[in-house]
Scaffold this motif. Structure first.
Motif, PDB file in Angstrom:
ATOM      1  N   ILE A 104     -18.859 -23.889   2.882  1.00  0.00           N
ATOM      2  CA  ILE A 104     -17.823 -23.238   3.710  1.00  0.00           C
ATOM      3  C   ILE A 104     -18.124 -22.912   5.160  1.00  0.00           C
ATOM      4  CG2 ILE A 104     -15.958 -21.552   3.583  1.00  0.00           C
ATOM      5  CD1 ILE A 104     -16.185 -21.682   0.484  1.00  0.00           C
ATOM      6  N   LEU A 126     -14.045 -26.612   4.620  1.00  0.00           N
ATOM      7  CA  LEU A 126     -14.819 -26.768   3.390  1.00  0.00           C
ATOM      8  C   LEU A 126     -15.106 -28.303   3.186  1.00  0.00           C
ATOM      9  CD1 LEU A 126     -12.720 -24.033   3.193  1.00  0.00           C
ATOM     10  CD2 LEU A 126     -12.347 -24.907   0.807  1.00  0.00           C
ATOM     11  N   ARG A 183     -13.494 -23.269  -6.757  1.00  0.00           N
ATOM     12  CA  ARG A 183     -13.439 -22.598  -5.812  1.00  0.00           C
ATOM     13  C   ARG A 183     -12.663 -22.923  -4.654  1.00  0.00           C
ATOM     14  NH1 ARG A 183     -19.547 -22.468  -3.865  1.00  0.00           N
ATOM     15  NH2 ARG A 183     -18.496 -21.173  -1.938  1.00  0.00           N
ATOM     16  N   VAL A 184     -12.478 -24.248  -4.593  1.00  0.00           N
ATOM     17  CA  VAL A 184     -11.724 -24.857  -3.386  1.00  0.00           C
ATOM     18  C   VAL A 184     -10.041 -24.486  -3.781  1.00  0.00           C
ATOM     19  CG1 VAL A 184     -10.357 -26.818  -2.270  1.00  0.00           C
ATOM     20  CG2 VAL A 184     -12.968 -26.827  -2.638  1.00  0.00           C
ATOM     21  N   HIS A 228      -9.505 -20.955  -2.744  1.00  0.00           N
ATOM     22  CA  HIS A 228      -9.789 -20.269  -1.397  1.00  0.00           C
ATOM     23  C   HIS A 228      -8.506 -19.874  -0.553  1.00  0.00           C
ATOM     24  CE1 HIS A 228     -12.630 -20.511   2.006  1.00  0.00           C
ATOM     25  NE2 HIS A 228     -11.236 -20.633   3.152  1.00  0.00           N
ATOM     26  N   PHE A 280      -7.275 -23.853   5.575  1.00  0.00           N
ATOM     27  CA  PHE A 280      -8.489 -24.378   5.512  1.00  0.00           C
ATOM     28  C   PHE A 280      -8.565 -26.190   5.685  1.00  0.00           C
ATOM     29  CE2 PHE A 280      -8.614 -26.484   1.290  1.00  0.00           C
ATOM     30  CZ  PHE A 280      -7.842 -25.643   0.632  1.00  0.00           C
TER      31      PHE A 280
END
Length: 122
Positions: free
Chosen positions: A6, A11, A33-34, A37, A41
């Motif tokens: 990141i 990302l 995790r993505v 977020h 992004f």
């Protein structure tokens, strides 16, 4: 090897050789995790073409797409998929999943340029 980097709003998820026994778990954890977020992004995914998911991993990935579709659609400005053999058909398949500008390419430099154009436009 799976890595999620990141850097600002970019990302970058890599799934590349050398492949290891933990790649599937690491990849699915990176997807989580993505999907969490919270800031706008751009998403760059880079696949080496050799790493494979098990049937259970494929199912978990599909559930992740379904569970995070609205979050990713709201937060991701653009996505680029880099992998050997990337083509328009692959691009069209992913465009059915996500509404943001998206490309599937073999060249990471071109993918980064595509994402930068969308980062700079907002």
């Amino acid at each position: 090897m799976v890595d999620l980097e990141i850097a600002g709003s970019l990302l970058t998820l890599r799934f590349l050789p050398p492949y290891t026994d933990t790649d599937e778990r690491d990849y699915l954890a990176a997807l989580v995790r993505v999907g969490q977020h919270a800031e706008p992004f751009e998403l760059l995914t880079v696949f080496g073409g050799g790493g494979k998911l098990s049937q259970a991993g494929e199912r978990e990935q599909a559930l992740w797409f379904k569970a995070t579709r609205s979050h990713i659609s709201a937060h991701c400005r653009a996505a680029a998929i880099v992998r050997p053999g990337a083509n328009k058909k692959m691009e069209e398949t992913f465009q059915k999943l996500w509404p943001m500008p998206l490309v599937a390419l073999e060249d990471e430099t071109a993918a980064r340029a595509f994402l930068a154009a969308h980062r700079d436009a907002t």
